[in-house]
Scaffold this active site. Structure first.
Site, mmCIF file in Angstrom:
data_model
loop_
_atom_site.group_PDB
_atom_site.id
_atom_site.type_symbol
_atom_site.label_atom_id
_atom_site.label_comp_id
_atom_site.label_asym_id
_atom_site.label_seq_id
_atom_site.Cartn_x
_atom_site.Cartn_y
_atom_site.Cartn_z
ATOM 1 N N LYS A 22 0.838 -1.206 0.000
ATOM 2 C CA LYS A 22 0.000 0.000 0.000
ATOM 3 C C LYS A 22 0.872 1.255 0.000
ATOM 4 C CE LYS A 22 -1.683 1.630 4.070
ATOM 5 N NZ LYS A 22 -1.339 3.049 4.227
ATOM 6 N N ASN A 23 1.838 1.306 0.922
ATOM 7 C CA ASN A 23 2.609 2.539 1.066
ATOM 8 C C ASN A 23 3.506 2.810 -0.132
ATOM 9 O OD1 ASN A 23 1.376 2.984 3.457
ATOM 10 N ND2 ASN A 23 3.139 2.502 4.763
ATOM 11 N N ARG A 94 -3.611 10.963 4.696
ATOM 12 C CA ARG A 94 -2.429 11.817 4.797
ATOM 13 C C ARG A 94 -1.519 11.699 3.567
ATOM 14 N NH1 ARG A 94 1.349 14.160 8.082
ATOM 15 N NH2 ARG A 94 3.377 13.172 7.976
ATOM 16 N N CYS A 118 -3.796 20.481 11.379
ATOM 17 C CA CYS A 118 -2.336 20.604 11.346
ATOM 18 C C CYS A 118 -1.935 22.039 11.049
ATOM 19 C CB CYS A 118 -1.757 19.716 10.268
ATOM 20 S SG CYS A 118 -2.212 18.022 10.489
ATOM 21 N N ARG A 123 4.218 19.811 13.158
ATOM 22 C CA ARG A 123 3.830 18.615 12.446
ATOM 23 C C ARG A 123 2.555 18.879 11.666
ATOM 24 N NH1 ARG A 123 3.374 14.135 16.730
ATOM 25 N NH2 ARG A 123 2.673 13.065 14.898
ATOM 26 N N PRO A 124 2.233 18.208 10.569
ATOM 27 C CA PRO A 124 3.053 17.130 10.056
ATOM 28 C C PRO A 124 3.709 17.428 8.713
ATOM 29 C CG PRO A 124 0.809 16.790 9.361
ATOM 30 C CD PRO A 124 0.898 18.169 9.958
ATOM 31 N N MET A 125 3.713 18.693 8.224
ATOM 32 C CA MET A 125 4.231 18.925 6.867
ATOM 33 C C MET A 125 5.500 19.784 6.846
ATOM 34 S SD MET A 125 2.470 17.535 4.331
ATOM 35 C CE MET A 125 2.674 18.584 2.893
ATOM 36 N N ASP A 126 6.014 20.165 8.033
ATOM 37 C CA ASP A 126 7.131 21.124 8.052
ATOM 38 C C ASP A 126 8.363 20.591 7.329
ATOM 39 O OD1 ASP A 126 7.137 19.321 10.363
ATOM 40 O OD2 ASP A 126 9.006 20.320 10.897
ATOM 41 N N ASP A 308 4.474 0.386 12.036
ATOM 42 C CA ASP A 308 3.239 -0.200 11.493
ATOM 43 C C ASP A 308 3.052 -1.672 11.881
ATOM 44 O OD1 ASP A 308 2.682 2.215 10.349
ATOM 45 O OD2 ASP A 308 3.148 1.633 8.291
ATOM 46 N N ILE A 330 8.020 6.666 16.832
ATOM 47 C CA ILE A 330 7.725 7.364 15.573
ATOM 48 C C ILE A 330 6.475 8.235 15.700
ATOM 49 C CG2 ILE A 330 7.305 7.100 13.080
ATOM 50 C CD1 ILE A 330 10.076 6.106 13.929
ATOM 51 N N ARG A 400 -8.689 -0.020 4.525
ATOM 52 C CA ARG A 400 -7.728 0.924 3.939
ATOM 53 C C ARG A 400 -6.422 0.220 3.595
ATOM 54 N NH1 ARG A 400 -6.003 5.161 7.646
ATOM 55 N NH2 ARG A 400 -4.637 5.398 5.863
#
Ligand code: UD1
Length: 422
Positions: A22-23, A94, A118, A123-126, A308, A330, A400
């Site tokens: 998936k990832n 995300r 956010c 977090r979470p896009m910096d 995960d 994490i 998902r």
């Protein structure tokens, strides 16, 4: 909403085919935005997250055609109509933020919603934003959207990441393929999904070195072309099904499994007394005698123990002999499965990012609720070991990331069924 009912106590026997990751697929699909020519992904997983990414790409004008029941995805960005990733789609997942780098690289502009709640700079896009700014992008936060432009195109740069973020590494890697000059990503994430993305981009004509290490060097090119790429095996699905016979007893061969994808996880299984063997087709796990032993686990970036697989490992350690300490490094607040496991008779104490699990003789079936993707599968695994019936509700989280979980486990002898909800 559907629920899954599991009756524990039946040993498993047989083979489970592990799907494409998936990832990896969620990063490979946006790579189509880098080229006018088609990208064909084979071994794609059939999951609701893939449908969400399809919906997002279609909203940008990308043609997405699913063949062979979704196992093959053909994507074409030759007639794009938009560079805006809308909140209504981004809030669902995300990984939607992975369109930012490729849009900026080829179209020199992108408007991408932040996932709910956010703030930029935190977090979470910096990490994504700082990295793309180093490559010449101007990025502003307005009304919950990142407005990014790169007048004249992105420029190669030295891009040190403050943390080896998987998503930020993927965004910068894609962006750098079409930037002018050389980009060096320092402290890059080393996950197998990054290696898979780099291999696909190289097939499209990108010049990349060093993926799988902490330093990735990308020499920008003028354009990328067509490619066909098989999605790498899903190491998280692999680890999850490798645990199934540890819960239920018996023996399961995970077809497509590779030791190099799950090295740190297998080390912990060995330490817990679980037998893992390599076969011609994959990895085989068996448990014929007694309980597993307690082990301590700390989640880390790859090649460390994956966050995960933390929930699934915690569920296994609930009935191990002795006390195990799990440290989550994490994500904050990733022990939401613990109280549900306690409802099934587990003995777990959580303090901040540390969970202490005192092994008990057995778990008992109970109604439990899935709170996120990996938590939901950990409860299903726990149900395989528990006395009586476990009903896991809210399994939309599960869909998902796991294709046909009840069919895959049912085929190796588990007593599991999906009850359709209203
Ligand atoms: C990816 C995986 C996810 C996995 C995670 C860690 C996909 C689609 N998802 O998520 O399943 O659990 O890697 O292995 O591949 N962070 C920041 N600022 C940023 C970016 C991240 O603070 O700009 C923080 C996050 O909040 C988190 C940590 O860094 O605490 C890890 O995030 P990251 O490696 O970026 O994970 P994702 O790419 O989102």
């Amino acid at each position: 909403m559907d629920s899954i009912v599991v009756k524990g106590g039946t040993p498993l026997k047989g083979k489970i085919q592990i799907a494409g990751a998936k990832n990896a697929a969620l990063a490979l699909m946006p790579a189509t935005l880098l080229s006018e020519e088609p990208l064909t992904l084979t071994n794609a997983p059939r999951l609701s997250d893939i449908k969400t990414m399809t919906e997002l790409l279609r909203s940008l004008g990308v043609e997405v055609t699913a063949l062979q029941d979704g196992k093959v995805q053909v994507l074409s960005s030759h007639a794009m109509t938009s560079t805006t990733a809308d909140y209504d789609i981004v809030r669902k997942m995300r990984a939607s933020n992975l369109v930012l780098g490729p849009l900026l690289a080829r179209h020199h502009q992108a408007v991408v919603s932040l996932p709910g709640g956010c703030a930029i700079g935190a977090r979470p896009m910096d990490i994504h934003v700082t990295a793309l700014e180093a490559m010449g992008a101007e990025i502003e936060l307005k009304d919950g959207y990142l407005h990014a432009t790169a007048k004249g195109g992105l420029k190669g740069a030295k891009v040190p990441l403050r943390f080896a973020s998987v998503g930020a590494t993927e965004n910068v890697l894609m962006a750098a393929t079409l930037a002018k000059g050389t980009t060096v990503i320092e402290n890059a994430a080393r996950e197998p999904e990054i290696v898979d993305l780099a291999e696909c981009l190289r097939r499209m004509g990108a010049q990349i070195d060093g993926e799988g290490t902490s330093t990735i060097t990308i020499q920008g090119v003028d354009r990328l072309g067509a490619a066909t790429h098989p999605v790498v095996t899903d190491r998280i699905e692999l680890g999850t099904y490798m645990l199934a016979p540890v819960f239920a007893g018996g023996e399961v061969e995970c077809v497509g499994g590779r030791l190099d994808l799950v090295g740190s996880f297998v080390e912990k299984l060995h330490a817990a007394g679980v037998e893992v063997t390599e076969t011609a087709d994959g990895l085989k796990v068996s448990r014929s005698n007694g309980r597993a032993r307690a082990v301590d686990v700390t989640t880390e970036v790859f090649p460390g123990f994956p966050t995960d697989l933390q929930a699934q490992m915690m569920a296994m350690l609930c009935t191990a002999e002795g006390t195990s300490v799990l440290e989550e490094k994490i994500f904050e607040n990733r022990f939401m499965h613990a109280p549900e496991l306690v409802r099934m008779g587990a003995d777990i104490e959580v303090h901040g990012g540390t969970a202490t699990v005192h092994g008990v003789d057995r778990l008992k079936g109970a109604p439990v609720m899935a709170t996120d993707l990996r938590a939901s599968v950990s409860l299903i695994l726990a149900g395989l070991a528990a006395e009586g019936e476990t009903v896991v509700s809210r399994v939309y989280h599960l869909d998902r990331g796991y294709e046909h979980v009840e069919e895959k486990l049912g085929a190796v002898g588990a007593q599991i069924e999906r009850i359709a909800g209203s």
